[in-house]
Design a protein around this motif. Sequence first.
Motif, PDB file in Angstrom:
ATOM      1  N   LEU A   4       0.829  -1.206   0.000  1.00 53.44           N
ATOM      2  CA  LEU A   4       0.000   0.000   0.000  1.00 53.44           C
ATOM      3  C   LEU A   4       0.865   1.259   0.000  1.00 53.44           C
ATOM      4  N   ASP A   5       1.948   1.250   0.759  1.00 52.11           N
ATOM      5  CA  ASP A   5       2.848   2.405   0.765  1.00 52.11           C
ATOM      6  C   ASP A   5       3.494   2.586  -0.597  1.00 52.11           C
ATOM      7  N   PHE A   6       3.829   1.473  -1.240  1.00 53.39           N
ATOM      8  CA  PHE A   6       4.444   1.544  -2.567  1.00 53.39           C
ATOM      9  C   PHE A   6       3.456   2.120  -3.595  1.00 53.39           C
ATOM     10  N   VAL A   7       2.211   1.652  -3.577  1.00 56.11           N
ATOM     11  CA  VAL A   7       1.180   2.149  -4.500  1.00 56.11           C
ATOM     12  C   VAL A   7       0.895   3.617  -4.222  1.00 56.11           C
ATOM     13  N   LYS A   8       0.833   3.963  -2.973  1.00 51.20           N
ATOM     14  CA  LYS A   8       0.570   5.353  -2.602  1.00 51.20           C
ATOM     15  C   LYS A   8       1.690   6.270  -3.092  1.00 51.20           C
ATOM     16  N   SER A   9       2.910   5.860  -2.942  1.00 54.23           N
ATOM     17  CA  SER A   9       4.028   6.683  -3.394  1.00 54.23           C
ATOM     18  C   SER A   9       4.058   6.783  -4.916  1.00 54.23           C
ATOM     19  N   ARG A  10       3.632   5.727  -5.619  1.00 59.56           N
ATOM     20  CA  ARG A  10       3.608   5.742  -7.084  1.00 59.56           C
ATOM     21  C   ARG A  10       2.487   6.637  -7.619  1.00 59.56           C
ATOM     22  N   LEU A  11       1.379   6.736  -6.917  1.00 65.34           N
ATOM     23  CA  LEU A  11       0.254   7.552  -7.365  1.00 65.34           C
ATOM     24  C   LEU A  11       0.368   9.006  -6.923  1.00 65.34           C
ATOM     25  N   GLN A  12       1.213   9.267  -5.944  1.00 67.65           N
ATOM     26  CA  GLN A  12       1.325  10.618  -5.419  1.00 67.65           C
ATOM     27  C   GLN A  12       1.912  11.578  -6.453  1.00 67.65           C
ATOM     28  N   LEU A  13       2.924  11.195  -7.185  1.00 63.34           N
ATOM     29  CA  LEU A  13       3.541  12.069  -8.178  1.00 63.34           C
ATOM     30  C   LEU A  13       2.588  12.396  -9.329  1.00 63.34           C
ATOM     31  N   PRO A  14       1.924  11.409  -9.956  1.00 62.28           N
ATOM     32  CA  PRO A  14       0.990  11.765 -11.037  1.00 62.28           C
ATOM     33  C   PRO A  14      -0.189  12.611 -10.550  1.00 62.28           C
ATOM     34  N   SER A  15      -0.697  12.314  -9.372  1.00 59.83           N
ATOM     35  CA  SER A  15      -1.833  13.103  -8.885  1.00 59.83           C
ATOM     36  C   SER A  15      -1.397  14.533  -8.581  1.00 59.83           C
ATOM     37  N   THR A  16      -0.189  14.708  -8.077  1.00 56.31           N
ATOM     38  CA  THR A  16       0.330  16.060  -7.834  1.00 56.31           C
ATOM     39  C   THR A  16       0.515  16.793  -9.156  1.00 56.31           C
ATOM     40  N   MET A  17       1.027  16.118 -10.148  1.00 56.55           N
ATOM     41  CA  MET A  17       1.231  16.730 -11.463  1.00 56.55           C
ATOM     42  C   MET A  17      -0.107  17.117 -12.094  1.00 56.55           C
ATOM     43  N   ILE A  18      -1.098  16.254 -11.981  1.00 56.61           N
ATOM     44  CA  ILE A  18      -2.426  16.558 -12.526  1.00 56.61           C
ATOM     45  C   ILE A  18      -3.010  17.776 -11.813  1.00 56.61           C
ATOM     46  N   LEU A  19      -2.848  17.847 -10.510  1.00 55.21           N
ATOM     47  CA  LEU A  19      -3.351  18.987  -9.749  1.00 55.21           C
ATOM     48  C   LEU A  19      -2.641  20.281 -10.163  1.00 55.21           C
ATOM     49  N   VAL A  20      -1.339  20.229 -10.369  1.00 55.93           N
ATOM     50  CA  VAL A  20      -0.580  21.409 -10.779  1.00 55.93           C
ATOM     51  C   VAL A  20      -1.016  21.854 -12.175  1.00 55.93           C
ATOM     52  N   VAL A  21      -1.174  20.915 -13.106  1.00 56.52           N
ATOM     53  CA  VAL A  21      -1.597  21.247 -14.468  1.00 56.52           C
ATOM     54  C   VAL A  21      -3.003  21.841 -14.451  1.00 56.52           C
ATOM     55  N   PHE A  22      -3.900  21.256 -13.700  1.00 55.83           N
ATOM     56  CA  PHE A  22      -5.258  21.773 -13.604  1.00 55.83           C
ATOM     57  C   PHE A  22      -5.271  23.188 -13.035  1.00 55.83           C
ATOM     58  N   THR A  23      -4.499  23.421 -11.973  1.00 53.53           N
ATOM     59  CA  THR A  23      -4.447  24.743 -11.353  1.00 53.53           C
ATOM     60  C   THR A  23      -3.874  25.778 -12.316  1.00 53.53           C
ATOM     61  N   CYS A  24      -2.797  25.418 -13.021  1.00 51.55           N
ATOM     62  CA  CYS A  24      -2.195  26.358 -13.980  1.00 51.55           C
ATOM     63  C   CYS A  24      -3.152  26.676 -15.120  1.00 51.55           C
ATOM     64  N   SER A  25      -3.835  25.672 -15.644  1.00 51.02           N
ATOM     65  CA  SER A  25      -4.778  25.927 -16.735  1.00 51.02           C
ATOM     66  C   SER A  25      -5.974  26.737 -16.237  1.00 51.02           C
ATOM     67  N   PHE A  26      -6.416  26.484 -15.024  1.00 49.64           N
ATOM     68  CA  PHE A  26      -7.509  27.262 -14.429  1.00 49.64           C
ATOM     69  C   PHE A  26      -7.126  28.737 -14.328  1.00 49.64           C
ATOM     70  N   ILE A  27      -5.928  28.994 -13.814  1.00 50.91           N
ATOM     71  CA  ILE A  27      -5.452  30.375 -13.685  1.00 50.91           C
ATOM     72  C   ILE A  27      -5.312  31.017 -15.051  1.00 50.91           C
ATOM     73  N   PHE A  28      -4.756  30.294 -16.012  1.00 49.27           N
ATOM     74  CA  PHE A  28      -4.577  30.838 -17.364  1.00 49.27           C
ATOM     75  C   PHE A  28      -5.922  31.195 -17.990  1.00 49.27           C
ATOM     76  N   LEU A  29      -6.909  30.308 -17.879  1.00 55.94           N
ATOM     77  CA  LEU A  29      -8.210  30.567 -18.496  1.00 55.94           C
ATOM     78  C   LEU A  29      -8.892  31.777 -17.880  1.00 55.94           C
TER      79      LEU A  29
END
Length: 123
Positions: A4-29
Amino acid sequence: MEVLDFVKSRLQLPSTMILVVFTCSFIFLFHALPALAISSYQNDPTEGPTQLLEIQRKTDEAAKEPPIGMKESQEKTRRGLNEVQGEADFEKMKRPENSQSANSVEQEVEGFLEEITGSNKNK
């Protein structure tokens, strides 16, 4: 538990990246959308200056003269909206004579609440 710790650590980076991309596109729009208003209605440059120049001329004249008396002020005010503006844009102004069919705020709220609740007082 290690799995579970391994899966959590593997999903943390993509979810953080998706959140950053969404926030940047939201601000840009939201910064770019006001620029789209440029294509909306553009005023004709000759629409208002004539009236404004006349109002400015009367204002300049009034500033050069000594203060007027109450009777003269009342007479000028009777001819329009105020002493200087006169009847400029008088037809665009909302007043009781041209607002008879307008609904009050109370009527608007009552109508909205009747639509939501489905009840009608007239039934």
